[in-house]
Design a protein around this motif. Structure first.
Motif, PDB file in Angstrom:
ATOM      1  N   PHE A   1      18.579   0.318  27.968  1.00  0.00           N
ATOM      2  CA  PHE A   1      19.076  -0.504  26.860  1.00  0.00           C
ATOM      3  C   PHE A   1      20.550  -0.230  26.584  1.00  0.00           C
TER       4      PHE A   1
ATOM      5  N   ARG B   1      19.170  -6.371  27.854  1.00  0.00           N
ATOM      6  CA  ARG B   1      17.997  -6.214  26.986  1.00  0.00           C
ATOM      7  C   ARG B   1      18.375  -5.990  25.524  1.00  0.00           C
ATOM      8  N   ILE B   2      19.364  -5.135  25.276  1.00  0.00           N
ATOM      9  CA  ILE B   2      19.720  -4.826  23.896  1.00  0.00           C
ATOM     10  C   ILE B   2      20.276  -6.064  23.191  1.00  0.00           C
TER      11      ILE B   2
ATOM     12  N   ILE C   1      13.550   1.122  20.137  1.00  0.00           N
ATOM     13  CA  ILE C   1      13.877   1.679  21.455  1.00  0.00           C
ATOM     14  C   ILE C   1      13.629   3.182  21.484  1.00  0.00           C
TER      15      ILE C   1
END
Length: 341
Positions: free
Chosen positions: A186, A199-200, A262
């Motif tokens: 991430f 993704r982040i 996360i």
């Protein structure tokens, strides 16, 4: 005072929503899978190919329940809202203030003061909680780099200067964002949108879309025009006032939640997919996890720093919308921005 109600998220494509007495009925493949009383809801958010009846739309409009239509991955498309309960005098005053450069600059300045202060708090909290000394020092240094911008924006008198300081602070903040997370999958290499390319960014964009839905509801609930903002320029189809209200809450309600999901391993890299165009999107399971966590975060209690009253995180944006309305009416000399402590 507005009560804390729930938001119904419909994520299964092919679902159909219908009015069933004083409730909303969710059907899938001709079977009823859920029934929720309308008086328990403040909004319905539909993702992708979800249908609903005109009778339900009318009932929601009369009950003050907004229906937001999103793409399958969280991009806002349209909304069904009823008649605003606010009086016309408030909106007329909102339009006058939006056309006044000095008054607009004052409101925009306070909002960005709140945003920068809250982003610094996110960095400093993460620095205190980090078990890695080097990472902690980098986070502290990033927070210190934002301190001069906070001083400059407090002295700003025009909207363009405020926007410039906000852009610079966002750049410094997101350059340090990877140090907030403990998962290399991430890592953030910069903010990317429309579409997100990692993704982040996909996670943040999705959470910002949910926050935008809540901000629109807050504006409409207290009689403000969600389309006419002070920091964000008027643009067809853009909810400028809702985006203004979001700014001080992005770090608190969205960024912190993304980092927690996360770091606690509630989501992982396998929950994201890359399209042929290079966009990164969440799969259905991850999206449901994020929505559940977002709803839970909104239930957390906090004391409002200006009002001195206990409330929930979910109601904060509604309280800020009402404080903005009070400022526009002349009851408050300035808009009291939310500062997270």
């Amino acid at each position: 005072m507005k009560r804390h109600l729930n938001t119904l998220f419909v994520t299964t494509e092919g679902s159909y929503l219908a009015k069933d007495g004083a409730a909303v009925q969710v059907r899938f493949e001709k079977k009823t899978i859920l029934r929720v009383p309308l008086h328990n809801l403040d909004g319905i958010v539909c993702f992708g190919r979800v249908g609903f009846s005109s009778q339900l739309a009318a009932a929601c409009a009369e009950s003050g329940v907004s229906i937001s239509l999103m793409s399958p991955y969280g991009r806002f498309r349209a909304a069904v809202v009823g008649f605003s309960p606010g009086n016309v005098l408030l909106r007329r005053q909102q339009y006058r203030v939006a056309d006044d450069p000095a008054a607009t600059g004052k409101i925009a300045r306070n909002m960005i003061v709140g945003k920068i202060a809250n982003t610094r708090s996110v960095l400093l909290r993460a620095a205190r909680d980090s078990k890695h000394e080097e990472r902690s020092e980098r986070l502290k240094a990033a927070a210190e780099k934002m301190a001069p911008l906070l001083s400059l924006v407090r002295k700003a008198t025009d909207v363009d200067s405020v926007r410039g300081y906000e852009g610079e602070s966002a750049s410094r903040y997101f350059s340090a964002f990877s140090d907030l997370t403990s998962d290399p999958d991430f890592e953030m290499k910069g903010r990317s949108r429309r579409p997100p390319t990692d993704r982040i960014n996909a996670l943040l964009s999705f959470l910002y879309a949910m926050l935008s839905h809540d901000a629109r509801s807050a504006c409409e609930a207290c009689g403000l025009d969600s389309a006419v903002g002070f920091l964000h320029r008027d643009r067809p189809g853009r909810p400028g006032c809702a985006l203004d209200l979001m700014e001080e809450f992005r770090p608190v309600l969205a960024d912190r939640l993304a980092v927690s999901l996360i770091n606690r391993r509630q989501i992982n890299a396998k929950g994201f997919e890359v399209t042929s165009a290079g966009a990164v999107r969440m799969n259905d399971k991850t999206r449901k996890t994020v929505l559940a966590a977002y709803q839970q975060r909104k239930q957390d209690e906090i004391e409002h720093p200006f009002l001195g009253e206990k409330t929930t995180m979910g109601l904060l944006i509604h309280l800020q919308a009402r404080l903005l309305a009070r400022h526009l009416r002349g009851d408050l000399d300035e808009y009291p921005v939310f500062i997270w402590k």
